[in-house]
Design an enzyme around this catalytic site. Structure first.
Site, mmCIF file in Angstrom:
data_model
loop_
_atom_site.group_PDB
_atom_site.id
_atom_site.type_symbol
_atom_site.label_atom_id
_atom_site.label_comp_id
_atom_site.label_asym_id
_atom_site.label_seq_id
_atom_site.Cartn_x
_atom_site.Cartn_y
_atom_site.Cartn_z
ATOM 1 N N ARG A 247 76.844 105.744 77.313
ATOM 2 C CA ARG A 247 75.903 104.626 77.426
ATOM 3 C C ARG A 247 75.998 104.053 78.830
ATOM 4 O O ARG A 247 77.048 104.133 79.478
ATOM 5 C CB ARG A 247 76.268 103.566 76.389
ATOM 6 C CG ARG A 247 75.285 102.414 76.253
ATOM 7 C CD ARG A 247 75.797 101.418 75.224
ATOM 8 N NE ARG A 247 74.804 100.413 74.871
ATOM 9 C CZ ARG A 247 75.045 99.377 74.054
ATOM 10 N NH1 ARG A 247 76.257 99.216 73.518
ATOM 11 N NH2 ARG A 247 74.091 98.507 73.781
ATOM 12 N N PHE B 80 68.059 100.321 63.784
ATOM 13 C CA PHE B 80 69.116 99.365 64.093
ATOM 14 C C PHE B 80 69.127 98.149 63.163
ATOM 15 O O PHE B 80 70.198 97.712 62.717
ATOM 16 C CB PHE B 80 69.019 98.901 65.549
ATOM 17 C CG PHE B 80 70.265 98.198 66.002
ATOM 18 C CD1 PHE B 80 71.353 98.913 66.451
ATOM 19 C CD2 PHE B 80 70.362 96.819 65.926
ATOM 20 C CE1 PHE B 80 72.528 98.268 66.833
ATOM 21 C CE2 PHE B 80 71.524 96.166 66.302
ATOM 22 C CZ PHE B 80 72.607 96.897 66.767
ATOM 23 N N GLY C 152 77.951 103.500 71.277
ATOM 24 C CA GLY C 152 77.165 103.983 70.155
ATOM 25 C C GLY C 152 77.963 104.858 69.223
ATOM 26 O O GLY C 152 77.407 105.690 68.501
ATOM 27 N N SER D 45 78.638 94.691 75.760
ATOM 28 C CA SER D 45 79.046 94.954 74.387
ATOM 29 C C SER D 45 80.568 94.863 74.236
ATOM 30 O O SER D 45 81.080 94.308 73.250
ATOM 31 C CB SER D 45 78.556 96.336 73.951
ATOM 32 O OG SER D 45 78.842 96.574 72.596
ATOM 33 N N THR E 80 79.753 104.233 66.361
ATOM 34 C CA THR E 80 79.525 104.079 64.924
ATOM 35 C C THR E 80 78.180 104.665 64.519
ATOM 36 O O THR E 80 78.059 105.338 63.484
ATOM 37 C CB THR E 80 79.600 102.592 64.540
ATOM 38 O OG1 THR E 80 80.862 102.064 64.966
ATOM 39 C CG2 THR E 80 79.447 102.393 63.042
ATOM 40 N N LYS F 182 86.601 110.629 64.552
ATOM 41 C CA LYS F 182 86.247 109.810 65.714
ATOM 42 C C LYS F 182 87.463 109.603 66.604
ATOM 43 O O LYS F 182 88.577 109.407 66.118
ATOM 44 C CB LYS F 182 85.724 108.458 65.237
ATOM 45 C CG LYS F 182 85.776 107.334 66.283
ATOM 46 C CD LYS F 182 85.492 105.993 65.648
ATOM 47 C CE LYS F 182 85.793 104.843 66.602
ATOM 48 N NZ LYS F 182 85.485 103.528 65.999
ATOM 49 N N LYS G 54 82.141 101.281 72.592
ATOM 50 C CA LYS G 54 80.877 100.541 72.689
ATOM 51 C C LYS G 54 79.749 101.355 73.300
ATOM 52 O O LYS G 54 78.842 100.808 73.923
ATOM 53 C CB LYS G 54 81.068 99.223 73.445
ATOM 54 C CG LYS G 54 82.268 98.395 72.999
ATOM 55 C CD LYS G 54 82.384 98.244 71.499
ATOM 56 C CE LYS G 54 81.271 97.437 70.865
ATOM 57 N NZ LYS G 54 81.471 97.296 69.389
ATOM 58 N N HIS H 44 88.369 107.575 70.636
ATOM 59 C CA HIS H 44 88.016 107.000 71.936
ATOM 60 C C HIS H 44 88.899 107.563 73.046
ATOM 61 O O HIS H 44 88.769 107.151 74.205
ATOM 62 C CB HIS H 44 88.179 105.479 71.918
ATOM 63 C CG HIS H 44 87.108 104.759 71.157
ATOM 64 N ND1 HIS H 44 85.779 105.098 71.247
ATOM 65 C CD2 HIS H 44 87.181 103.690 70.312
ATOM 66 C CE1 HIS H 44 85.074 104.272 70.479
ATOM 67 N NE2 HIS H 44 85.890 103.425 69.908
ATOM 68 N N TYR I 188 73.121 107.210 74.652
ATOM 69 C CA TYR I 188 72.722 106.138 73.741
ATOM 70 C C TYR I 188 71.252 105.785 73.940
ATOM 71 O O TYR I 188 70.507 105.577 72.977
ATOM 72 C CB TYR I 188 73.599 104.923 74.031
ATOM 73 C CG TYR I 188 73.347 103.715 73.162
ATOM 74 C CD1 TYR I 188 74.040 103.542 71.966
ATOM 75 C CD2 TYR I 188 72.445 102.722 73.545
ATOM 76 C CE1 TYR I 188 73.827 102.421 71.168
ATOM 77 C CE2 TYR I 188 72.227 101.609 72.761
ATOM 78 C CZ TYR I 188 72.919 101.460 71.574
ATOM 79 O OH TYR I 188 72.700 100.349 70.790
#
Length: 343
Positions: free
Chosen positions: A174, A273, A86, A182, A88, A151, A84, A153, A237
């Site tokens: 972020r 966005f 950013g 988020s 994507t 990608k 969460k 995490h 972000y």
């Protein structure tokens, strides 16, 4: 701890290549408030890595060594983030730059264009995914043509120890207040989590490092301390929200790609966005149709910096401020939690 590595995060390096990480069941994730607030955790719970203390699923733990040995290529670009932050948005930005802003290719689902490395292995034991078409397992990622955009995490110590020596990595962070909000909605949206509590309870779980992919600060600070590596680009972000075109130029320069002014302008519009949230190749609406996502809510929600002000009362906000201050003590890492203007 401004330029040195975070000593709390274990390291697998070329000089120390042995896999010495174990995963133990977190009993708390099966009982008490967890059983009430995460109703789908009852059968599987969470697993904690030792050393490191990162929380992941038992499905991942069974494949952790295999994932850490996945070989990066020299022309890969990896997008590594805490959830969460950013991810994507950044994946799409990187993929578009590497692929000359291809308008046809970008219509394919991002999950297929830019695979989520550990995702097929995050499925808990005793559960079966309803659809395998987007499950790009390691063998499938290995066969993808170059250049790949991958990608993850995972914190760096759970990835290949030669990652930053081999290829470029874009890391995006972020501010933790907006991450909490988020991630709260994400836990409401994804049926695997099915979180039933309120945002205050969720924030406490977050600050207590009890959620999937926790803890937040060791993940971010370890990446921050690697930011001077020439193969690493550390983004915020909030900088993308403040100056999207400027950050696109920065990423293109880092990747050694030259875009025309027309491409730059078009990519900025593509990533705005409001338009991005309606793009079905990235917004997970096709995944919703396969099941696993609750009918209410959206994977790409508001994307606003400062939305936390609509969710935190004064007492909770003070506790979060104190938690942030404690965890940033001794570092030069700073977060922007509000913006006057957002691109």
């Amino acid at each position: 701890m401004t330029n040195s590595e975070d000593s709390s995060v274990p390291k697998l390096t070329e000089a120390n290549p042995e896999w010495n990480i174990t995963f133990n069941s977190v009993e708390k994730s099966l009982n008490g408030d967890f059983k009430e607030h995460f109703t789908n955790y009852e059968l599987h719970g969470l697993m904690k890595s030792q050393p490191g203390g990162f929380l992941l699923t038992n499905g991942y733990a069974r494949h952790a060594k295999e994932i850490s040995r996945f070989q990066p290529r020299s022309d890969d670009v990896w997008v590594v983030t805490y959830p969460k932050c950013g991810t994507t948005w950044t994946q799409e930005l990187v993929w578009m730059i590497l692929n000359n802003c291809d308008p046809i290719g970008s219509k394919a689902p991002l999950l297929i264009r830019s695979p989520f490395l550990e995702f097929p292995y995050m499925i808990p034991v005793n559960t079966v995914p309803q659809d395998h078409t987007m499950m790009l397992t390691l063998d499938k990622v290995e066969k993808m043509p170059s250049p790949r955009v991958i990608k993850s995490h995972l914190p760096f110590y759970l990835l290949n120890p030669k990652l930053l020596d081999t290829c470029k990595v874009v890391y995006i962070a972020r501010n933790p207040k907006d991450v909490i909000v988020s991630y709260f909605y994400h836990h409401k949206l994804i049926e695997f989590h099915n979180f039933t509590g309120d945002v205050e309870k969720f924030a406490q779980y977050f600050m207590d490092d009890e959620l999937l992919f926790s803890p937040f600060f060791p993940h971010i600070i370890d990446a921050w301390n690697k930011r001077h590596n020439p193969n690493m680009l550390f983004l915020f972000y909030e900088d993308l929200k403040k100056d999207l075109l400027g950050e696109i130029r920065k990423v293109a320069t880092f990747l050694g790609k030259s875009l025309s002014e027309e491409q730059l302008t078009g990519l900025r519009e593509h990533l705005k966005f409001d338009k991005f949230s309606k793009n079905e190749s990235v917004n997970m609406e096709m995944v919703r149709k396969l099941g696993g996502i609750n009918p209410d809510g959206h994977f790409i929600r508001k994307g606003k910096t400062g939305d936390w002000k609509n969710h935190f009362g004064p007492e909770l906000n003070q506790r979060i401020d104190e938690w942030i201050e404690k965890n940033l003590s001794g570092t030069d890492l700073k977060f922007t939690t509000e913006l006057e203007f957002q691109d």
